[in-house]
Design a protein around this motif. Sequence first.
Motif, mmCIF file in Angstrom:
data_model
loop_
_atom_site.group_PDB
_atom_site.id
_atom_site.type_symbol
_atom_site.label_atom_id
_atom_site.label_comp_id
_atom_site.label_asym_id
_atom_site.label_seq_id
_atom_site.Cartn_x
_atom_site.Cartn_y
_atom_site.Cartn_z
ATOM 1 N N GLU A 14 0.787 -1.360 0.040
ATOM 2 C CA GLU A 14 -0.216 -0.204 0.000
ATOM 3 C C GLU A 14 1.088 0.952 0.027
ATOM 4 O O GLU A 14 0.528 2.111 -1.018
ATOM 5 C CB GLU A 14 -0.700 -0.245 1.704
ATOM 6 C CG GLU A 14 -1.807 -0.686 1.269
ATOM 7 C CD GLU A 14 -2.847 -1.754 2.560
ATOM 8 O OE1 GLU A 14 -2.750 -0.551 2.742
ATOM 9 O OE2 GLU A 14 -3.847 -2.130 1.901
ATOM 10 N N LYS A 15 2.043 1.047 0.212
ATOM 11 C CA LYS A 15 3.060 2.148 0.269
ATOM 12 C C LYS A 15 3.411 2.471 -0.944
ATOM 13 O O LYS A 15 3.773 3.151 -0.749
ATOM 14 C CB LYS A 15 4.395 2.183 1.365
ATOM 15 C CG LYS A 15 3.416 2.832 3.175
ATOM 16 C CD LYS A 15 4.709 2.244 3.879
ATOM 17 C CE LYS A 15 3.891 2.539 5.481
ATOM 18 N NZ LYS A 15 5.430 2.073 6.611
ATOM 19 N N GLU A 16 3.875 1.486 -1.772
ATOM 20 C CA GLU A 16 4.287 1.389 -3.016
ATOM 21 C C GLU A 16 3.544 1.836 -4.290
ATOM 22 O O GLU A 16 4.218 2.395 -4.457
ATOM 23 C CB GLU A 16 5.555 0.410 -2.921
ATOM 24 C CG GLU A 16 6.482 0.802 -1.963
ATOM 25 C CD GLU A 16 7.036 -0.754 -2.434
ATOM 26 O OE1 GLU A 16 7.992 -1.079 -3.294
ATOM 27 O OE2 GLU A 16 7.930 -1.263 -0.658
ATOM 28 N N TRP A 17 2.980 1.410 -4.144
ATOM 29 C CA TRP A 17 1.187 1.219 -5.071
ATOM 30 C C TRP A 17 -0.022 1.708 -4.668
ATOM 31 O O TRP A 17 -0.081 1.521 -3.323
ATOM 32 C CB TRP A 17 1.183 -0.113 -5.458
ATOM 33 C CG TRP A 17 2.486 -0.959 -6.387
ATOM 34 C CD1 TRP A 17 3.471 -1.311 -5.727
ATOM 35 C CD2 TRP A 17 2.548 -1.190 -7.787
ATOM 36 N NE1 TRP A 17 4.448 -1.754 -6.481
ATOM 37 C CE2 TRP A 17 4.234 -1.814 -7.297
ATOM 38 C CE3 TRP A 17 2.664 -0.806 -8.609
ATOM 39 C CZ2 TRP A 17 4.809 -1.778 -8.224
ATOM 40 C CZ3 TRP A 17 3.000 -0.569 -9.898
ATOM 41 C CH2 TRP A 17 4.154 -1.394 -9.768
ATOM 42 N N ILE A 18 -0.813 1.749 -5.803
ATOM 43 C CA ILE A 18 -1.782 2.837 -5.277
ATOM 44 C C ILE A 18 -2.705 2.245 -6.665
ATOM 45 O O ILE A 18 -2.308 2.171 -7.844
ATOM 46 C CB ILE A 18 -2.071 4.297 -5.281
ATOM 47 C CG1 ILE A 18 -3.354 5.210 -4.682
ATOM 48 C CG2 ILE A 18 -1.317 4.950 -6.512
ATOM 49 C CD1 ILE A 18 -3.409 6.291 -4.184
ATOM 50 N N GLU A 19 -4.411 1.773 -6.258
ATOM 51 C CA GLU A 19 -4.836 1.592 -7.556
ATOM 52 C C GLU A 19 -5.585 2.523 -8.043
ATOM 53 O O GLU A 19 -5.499 3.581 -8.234
ATOM 54 C CB GLU A 19 -6.309 0.760 -6.347
ATOM 55 C CG GLU A 19 -6.427 -0.013 -7.674
ATOM 56 C CD GLU A 19 -8.101 0.945 -8.298
ATOM 57 O OE1 GLU A 19 -8.539 0.130 -9.079
ATOM 58 O OE2 GLU A 19 -8.428 1.652 -7.259
ATOM 59 N N LYS A 37 2.728 2.598 -9.417
ATOM 60 C CA LYS A 37 3.691 3.351 -8.532
ATOM 61 C C LYS A 37 3.972 4.092 -7.428
ATOM 62 O O LYS A 37 3.859 5.520 -8.067
ATOM 63 C CB LYS A 37 5.265 2.818 -9.247
ATOM 64 C CG LYS A 37 6.140 2.644 -7.877
ATOM 65 C CD LYS A 37 7.433 1.647 -8.364
ATOM 66 C CE LYS A 37 7.912 1.232 -6.980
ATOM 67 N NZ LYS A 37 8.901 0.520 -7.551
ATOM 68 N N VAL A 38 3.268 4.429 -6.921
ATOM 69 C CA VAL A 38 3.729 5.763 -5.437
ATOM 70 C C VAL A 38 4.627 6.901 -5.946
ATOM 71 O O VAL A 38 4.252 7.904 -6.753
ATOM 72 C CB VAL A 38 3.678 5.866 -3.917
ATOM 73 C CG1 VAL A 38 3.406 7.010 -3.319
ATOM 74 C CG2 VAL A 38 2.008 5.153 -4.057
ATOM 75 N N SER A 39 5.216 6.507 -5.754
ATOM 76 C CA SER A 39 7.425 7.226 -5.742
ATOM 77 C C SER A 39 6.473 7.639 -7.597
ATOM 78 O O SER A 39 7.994 8.903 -7.557
ATOM 79 C CB SER A 39 8.549 6.274 -5.551
ATOM 80 O OG SER A 39 8.716 5.050 -6.838
ATOM 81 N N GLU A 40 6.906 7.235 -8.807
ATOM 82 C CA GLU A 40 7.064 7.437 -10.037
ATOM 83 C C GLU A 40 5.269 8.441 -9.796
ATOM 84 O O GLU A 40 6.154 9.297 -10.841
ATOM 85 C CB GLU A 40 6.681 6.402 -11.155
ATOM 86 C CG GLU A 40 6.644 6.709 -12.088
ATOM 87 C CD GLU A 40 6.460 5.389 -12.707
ATOM 88 O OE1 GLU A 40 5.961 5.186 -14.092
ATOM 89 O OE2 GLU A 40 7.546 4.296 -12.366
#
Length: 76
Positions: free
Chosen positions: A16-21, A57-60
């Motif tokens: 959940e910290k790394e990916w978001i729907e 990817k949240v960071s992207e």
Amino acid sequence: MDIVAIERVSFDMCIEKEWIEGKTLAASLNISLRTLQSLRESGKLSFSTVGKKVYYKVSEVQKLLDSGRIKVTIKE
């Protein structure tokens, strides 16, 4: 809670910290799902699919926001 359950919870929190729907991302940025699709198709935003759901990817996403390549509108 046993070890397997604890490991699963830790794994879920990490994901959940790394990916978001996609639907969650679109709602939080106040953009349409079509805009996200355009970003995918143009190669500006990579993604992964699980079943019929698309994840980013949240960071992207953060990098695109920081660079100004995604414009966020705030509803008042």
